[in-house]
Design a protein around this motif. Structure first.
Motif, PDB file in Angstrom:
ATOM      1  N   UNK A  23       1.166  -1.482  -0.122  1.00  0.00           N
ATOM      2  CA  UNK A  23       0.032   0.245  -0.065  1.00  0.00           C
ATOM      3  C   UNK A  23       1.087   0.972   0.132  1.00  0.00           C
ATOM      4  N   UNK A  24       2.292   0.739   0.622  1.00  0.00           N
ATOM      5  CA  UNK A  24       2.969   2.327   0.647  1.00  0.00           C
ATOM      6  C   UNK A  24       2.751   3.133   1.628  1.00  0.00           C
ATOM      7  N   UNK A  25       2.436   3.046   2.809  1.00  0.00           N
ATOM      8  CA  UNK A  25       1.985   3.787   3.610  1.00  0.00           C
ATOM      9  C   UNK A  25       2.993   4.023   4.094  1.00  0.00           C
ATOM     10  N   UNK A  26       4.203   3.209   4.626  1.00  0.00           N
ATOM     11  CA  UNK A  26       4.758   3.013   5.307  1.00  0.00           C
ATOM     12  C   UNK A  26       5.622   4.118   4.822  1.00  0.00           C
ATOM     13  N   UNK A  29       4.473   7.423   4.912  1.00  0.00           N
ATOM     14  CA  UNK A  29       4.761   8.350   6.267  1.00  0.00           C
ATOM     15  C   UNK A  29       6.446   8.093   6.709  1.00  0.00           C
ATOM     16  N   UNK A  30       6.967   7.578   6.725  1.00  0.00           N
ATOM     17  CA  UNK A  30       8.170   7.370   7.360  1.00  0.00           C
ATOM     18  C   UNK A  30       9.710   6.961   6.108  1.00  0.00           C
ATOM     19  N   UNK A  31       9.741   8.509   5.242  1.00  0.00           N
ATOM     20  CA  UNK A  31      10.727   7.585   4.071  1.00  0.00           C
ATOM     21  C   UNK A  31      12.073   7.542   4.807  1.00  0.00           C
ATOM     22  N   UNK A  58      -0.545   1.771  11.327  1.00  0.00           N
ATOM     23  CA  UNK A  58      -2.043   2.249  10.275  1.00  0.00           C
ATOM     24  C   UNK A  58      -1.472   1.413   8.951  1.00  0.00           C
ATOM     25  N   UNK A  59      -0.634   0.239   9.327  1.00  0.00           N
ATOM     26  CA  UNK A  59      -0.339  -0.958   8.156  1.00  0.00           C
ATOM     27  C   UNK A  59      -1.509  -1.408   8.186  1.00  0.00           C
ATOM     28  N   UNK A  60      -2.257  -1.653   6.800  1.00  0.00           N
ATOM     29  CA  UNK A  60      -3.514  -1.981   6.036  1.00  0.00           C
ATOM     30  C   UNK A  60      -3.406  -3.399   6.660  1.00  0.00           C
ATOM     31  N   UNK A  61      -2.225  -3.638   5.862  1.00  0.00           N
ATOM     32  CA  UNK A  61      -1.902  -5.308   5.886  1.00  0.00           C
ATOM     33  C   UNK A  61      -1.462  -5.886   7.291  1.00  0.00           C
ATOM     34  N   UNK A  62      -1.410  -5.490   7.892  1.00  0.00           N
ATOM     35  CA  UNK A  62      -0.980  -5.942   9.466  1.00  0.00           C
ATOM     36  C   UNK A  62       0.743  -6.371   8.817  1.00  0.00           C
ATOM     37  N   UNK A  63       1.040  -7.112   8.142  1.00  0.00           N
ATOM     38  CA  UNK A  63       2.526  -7.201   7.309  1.00  0.00           C
ATOM     39  C   UNK A  63       3.521  -7.013   8.350  1.00  0.00           C
ATOM     40  N   UNK A  64       3.476  -5.561   9.003  1.00  0.00           N
ATOM     41  CA  UNK A  64       4.495  -4.701   9.868  1.00  0.00           C
ATOM     42  C   UNK A  64       3.509  -5.058  11.606  1.00  0.00           C
TER      43      UNK A  64
END
Length: 68
Positions: A23-26, A29-31, A58-64
Protein backbone atom coordinates in the motif's frame (compact mmCIF):
# COMPACT_ATOMS: atom_id res chain seq x y z
CA UNK A 1 5.39 -17.61 8.14
CA UNK A 2 8.57 -15.81 7.17
CA UNK A 3 9.42 -12.77 9.33
CA UNK A 4 12.18 -10.17 9.18
CA UNK A 5 13.28 -8.17 12.23
CA UNK A 6 14.66 -4.62 12.27
CA UNK A 7 15.62 -3.03 15.60
CA UNK A 8 16.41 0.55 16.60
CA UNK A 9 17.90 -0.71 19.86
CA UNK A 10 14.68 -0.05 21.77
CA UNK A 11 11.91 -1.72 19.77
CA UNK A 12 11.85 -4.07 16.80
CA UNK A 13 9.82 -3.69 13.62
CA UNK A 14 8.65 -7.09 12.37
CA UNK A 15 7.87 -7.44 8.65
CA UNK A 16 5.92 -10.38 7.22
CA UNK A 17 6.44 -10.11 3.45
CA UNK A 18 3.65 -12.56 2.54
CA UNK A 19 1.06 -10.30 4.20
CA UNK A 20 2.35 -7.10 2.59
CA UNK A 21 -0.11 -5.45 0.18
CA UNK A 22 2.42 -2.79 -0.90
CA UNK A 23 0.00 0.00 0.00
CA UNK A 24 3.00 2.29 0.49
CA UNK A 25 1.75 3.92 3.67
CA UNK A 26 5.02 3.04 5.45
CA UNK A 27 7.10 4.75 2.75
CA UNK A 28 4.81 7.81 2.65
CA UNK A 29 4.80 8.32 6.43
CA UNK A 30 8.45 7.51 7.21
CA UNK A 31 10.54 7.65 4.00
CA UNK A 32 13.80 7.82 6.01
CA UNK A 33 12.94 4.44 7.56
CA UNK A 34 11.30 2.60 4.63
CA UNK A 35 13.23 2.70 1.36
CA UNK A 36 12.44 -0.19 -1.01
CA UNK A 37 15.64 0.51 -2.99
CA UNK A 38 17.94 0.29 0.05
CA UNK A 39 19.29 -2.83 1.73
CA UNK A 40 18.11 -3.37 4.35
CA UNK A 41 14.96 -1.62 3.19
CA UNK A 42 13.76 -0.94 6.76
CA UNK A 43 16.10 1.28 8.82
CA UNK A 44 14.30 1.88 12.14
CA UNK A 45 17.21 3.83 13.60
CA UNK A 46 16.07 6.76 11.42
CA UNK A 47 12.93 7.38 13.54
CA UNK A 48 11.91 7.50 17.18
CA UNK A 49 10.18 4.52 18.73
CA UNK A 50 6.97 6.57 19.02
CA UNK A 51 7.13 7.48 15.31
CA UNK A 52 7.59 3.80 14.45
CA UNK A 53 4.70 2.67 16.67
CA UNK A 54 2.42 5.33 15.12
CA UNK A 55 3.31 4.37 11.56
CA UNK A 56 3.11 0.60 12.12
CA UNK A 57 -0.37 1.02 13.62
CA UNK A 58 -1.50 2.37 10.23
CA UNK A 59 -0.28 -0.62 8.17
CA UNK A 60 -3.48 -1.84 6.45
CA UNK A 61 -2.32 -5.42 5.83
CA UNK A 62 -0.81 -6.18 9.23
CA UNK A 63 2.50 -7.02 7.53
CA UNK A 64 4.27 -4.69 9.97
CA UNK A 65 4.15 -5.10 13.72
CA UNK A 66 6.17 -4.00 16.75
CA UNK A 67 8.00 -6.26 19.15
CA UNK A 68 8.83 -4.43 22.39
Amino acid sequence: MEEHFYSNGEITVVWKPKLCEHAGICVKLLPKVYNPKARPWIQPENATSDELRNQVSKCPSGALSIKE
